[in-house]
Design a protein around this motif. Sequence first.
Motif, PDB file in Angstrom:
ATOM      1  N   THR A  11       0.827  -1.208   0.000  1.00 21.12           N
ATOM      2  CA  THR A  11       0.000   0.000   0.000  1.00 21.12           C
ATOM      3  C   THR A  11       0.859   1.256   0.000  1.00 21.12           C
ATOM      4  OG1 THR A  11      -1.779  -1.150   1.180  1.00 21.12           O
ATOM      5  CG2 THR A  11      -1.779   1.260   1.254  1.00 21.12           C
ATOM      6  N   ALA A  12       1.902   1.273   0.846  1.00 21.19           N
ATOM      7  CA  ALA A  12       2.771   2.449   0.922  1.00 21.19           C
ATOM      8  C   ALA A  12       3.465   2.703  -0.411  1.00 21.19           C
ATOM      9  CB  ALA A  12       3.798   2.257   2.034  1.00 21.19           C
ATOM     10  N   PHE A  13       3.967   1.640  -1.052  1.00 20.27           N
ATOM     11  CA  PHE A  13       4.639   1.807  -2.343  1.00 20.27           C
ATOM     12  C   PHE A  13       3.668   2.340  -3.395  1.00 20.27           C
ATOM     13  CE2 PHE A  13       8.785  -0.746  -2.688  1.00 20.27           C
ATOM     14  CZ  PHE A  13       9.133  -0.496  -1.370  1.00 20.27           C
ATOM     15  N   THR A  14       2.495   1.724  -3.479  1.00 25.06           N
ATOM     16  CA  THR A  14       1.539   2.104  -4.528  1.00 25.06           C
ATOM     17  C   THR A  14       1.046   3.533  -4.347  1.00 25.06           C
ATOM     18  OG1 THR A  14       0.838  -0.207  -4.743  1.00 25.06           O
ATOM     19  CG2 THR A  14      -0.631   1.490  -5.627  1.00 25.06           C
ATOM     20  N   LEU A  15       0.628   3.866  -3.144  1.00 27.80           N
ATOM     21  CA  LEU A  15       0.136   5.229  -2.904  1.00 27.80           C
ATOM     22  C   LEU A  15       1.256   6.247  -3.056  1.00 27.80           C
ATOM     23  CD1 LEU A  15      -2.266   4.680   0.142  1.00 27.80           C
ATOM     24  CD2 LEU A  15      -2.841   4.889  -2.287  1.00 27.80           C
ATOM     25  N   GLY A  16       2.449   5.897  -2.601  1.00 27.96           N
ATOM     26  CA  GLY A  16       3.566   6.818  -2.736  1.00 27.96           C
ATOM     27  C   GLY A  16       3.927   7.075  -4.185  1.00 27.96           C
ATOM     28  N   ARG A  17       3.940   6.028  -4.995  1.00 29.90           N
ATOM     29  CA  ARG A  17       4.245   6.203  -6.414  1.00 29.90           C
ATOM     30  C   ARG A  17       3.191   7.059  -7.102  1.00 29.90           C
ATOM     31  NH1 ARG A  17       3.896   1.400  -7.734  1.00 29.90           N
ATOM     32  NH2 ARG A  17       2.035   1.405  -9.036  1.00 29.90           N
ATOM     33  N   LEU A  18       1.922   6.801  -6.797  1.00 29.30           N
ATOM     34  CA  LEU A  18       0.849   7.582  -7.415  1.00 29.30           C
ATOM     35  C   LEU A  18       0.891   9.051  -6.989  1.00 29.30           C
ATOM     36  CD1 LEU A  18      -2.114   5.046  -7.122  1.00 29.30           C
ATOM     37  CD2 LEU A  18      -0.818   5.647  -9.177  1.00 29.30           C
ATOM     38  N   ALA A  19       1.375   9.292  -5.769  1.00 30.61           N
ATOM     39  CA  ALA A  19       1.454  10.664  -5.267  1.00 30.61           C
ATOM     40  C   ALA A  19       2.752  11.364  -5.657  1.00 30.61           C
ATOM     41  CB  ALA A  19       1.326  10.659  -3.744  1.00 30.61           C
ATOM     42  N   GLY A  20       3.636  10.664  -6.369  1.00 26.36           N
ATOM     43  CA  GLY A  20       4.883  11.272  -6.786  1.00 26.36           C
ATOM     44  C   GLY A  20       5.903  11.409  -5.671  1.00 26.36           C
ATOM     45  N   ARG A  21       5.794  10.554  -4.669  1.00 25.68           N
ATOM     46  CA  ARG A  21       6.765  10.601  -3.574  1.00 25.68           C
ATOM     47  C   ARG A  21       8.032   9.840  -3.947  1.00 25.68           C
ATOM     48  NH1 ARG A  21       2.212   9.323   1.042  1.00 25.68           N
ATOM     49  NH2 ARG A  21       1.250  11.391   1.021  1.00 25.68           N
ATOM     50  N   ARG A  22       9.088  10.095  -3.199  1.00 21.27           N
ATOM     51  CA  ARG A  22      10.380   9.472  -3.448  1.00 21.27           C
ATOM     52  C   ARG A  22      10.594   8.306  -2.485  1.00 21.27           C
ATOM     53  NH1 ARG A  22      13.742  14.944  -2.805  1.00 21.27           N
ATOM     54  NH2 ARG A  22      15.553  13.606  -3.123  1.00 21.27           N
ATOM     55  N   ALA A  23      11.347   7.338  -2.945  1.00 18.22           N
ATOM     56  CA  ALA A  23      11.728   6.241  -2.056  1.00 18.22           C
ATOM     57  C   ALA A  23      12.862   6.704  -1.156  1.00 18.22           C
ATOM     58  CB  ALA A  23      12.168   5.038  -2.864  1.00 18.22           C
ATOM     59  N   LEU A  24      12.753   6.385   0.127  1.00 12.90           N
ATOM     60  CA  LEU A  24      13.842   6.633   1.066  1.00 12.90           C
ATOM     61  C   LEU A  24      14.246   5.294   1.653  1.00 12.90           C
ATOM     62  CD1 LEU A  24      14.314   9.424   3.680  1.00 12.90           C
ATOM     63  CD2 LEU A  24      14.727   7.039   4.298  1.00 12.90           C
ATOM     64  N   LEU A  25      15.427   4.831   1.267  1.00 11.55           N
ATOM     65  CA  LEU A  25      15.940   3.565   1.761  1.00 11.55           C
ATOM     66  C   LEU A  25      16.758   3.828   3.024  1.00 11.55           C
ATOM     67  CD1 LEU A  25      15.183   2.959  -1.205  1.00 11.55           C
ATOM     68  CD2 LEU A  25      17.208   1.497  -1.348  1.00 11.55           C
ATOM     69  N   ASP A  26      16.313   3.260   4.127  1.00 17.02           N
ATOM     70  CA  ASP A  26      17.106   3.277   5.357  1.00 17.02           C
ATOM     71  C   ASP A  26      17.820   1.937   5.410  1.00 17.02           C
ATOM     72  OD1 ASP A  26      18.094   3.046   7.963  1.00 17.02           O
ATOM     73  OD2 ASP A  26      16.117   2.626   8.802  1.00 17.02           O
TER      74      ASP A  26
END
Length: 299
Positions: free
Chosen positions: A104-119
């Motif tokens: 859910t976080a990946f899909t919504l984030g991608r649709l919202a144009g958010r960036r991946a933050l890898l910790d």
Amino acid sequence: MTAGPPLLVTGLPRSGTSWTGKMLTAGRGAVYVNEPLNPQHPPGHSPGVLRATVTHRFQYICDDNAHDWLPALRDTVALRYRFGAELRANRSPYDLARMLKYGTAFTLGRLAGRRALLDDPFAVLSAAWFAARLGCTVVALERDPVSFVASWQRLGWTVSFHELLGQPLLVRDHPELLELGPLAGSPDRVARAAALWRATHRILARTPGILVVTYESLAADPVAGFRRLYGHAGLTWSPAVERRVARACTGGGGPERGFAWSGLSRTAYRRMDSRQALSGAAQGLTPEDVTRVRALTAA
């Protein structure tokens, strides 16, 4: 909406990467991805997050083995979650819950144009490749060596140097790690942790395309420190973000209670007083140990 470059927050474990990563997502501009290169399950071995097999702690990635990693990590930083692969690997209700959370976080984030933050502390020795080939903005955390070694001592942590020295490409590109060889079978955990800190410090100091930040500078003045990091990463700093960071960094709890192994992420963040976390940094070490760590980690 077009997302900016992905972010990688790295550094040796217990250097403040989880805290820093969580604070950098306080502006809702990035999706937090927890330790895709962790070889344990969880958080590793999650093909929905990373469709590649991690075989070592501090798995080394470079141009010579990029064909094994580049497609999978491109999916990760693009927030493309592989539901089918994750379903085939699911083994428990916990796995299903985690799939729903991250999917859910990946899909919504991608649709919202958010960036991946890898910790991911386990990416610290591959930071140059993440910057050059994946275009990541890389922030590497470094903790004072006495505080770092003391934290590992309190937790009873160690790492097998054979996992590092057994990766020929890693040793080729980071010959500083050869100095770990004489300690590979040593029971002296203080000396081993200090040697790992020193080698990693030297590697980070010469790694191009990354920003090295000390844990202590952020903890001493988190609002100012994270404001600068937001600017470096191209994230939006706002009064709301400042309030969130200030609240998160002035809560109760000592340095070892800042994070708890709980929840789906396994590194759930809890409010802490970051300045208080600087006190008692040497707890767990004798005065003789402190002197020895300073000597062993001197440049």
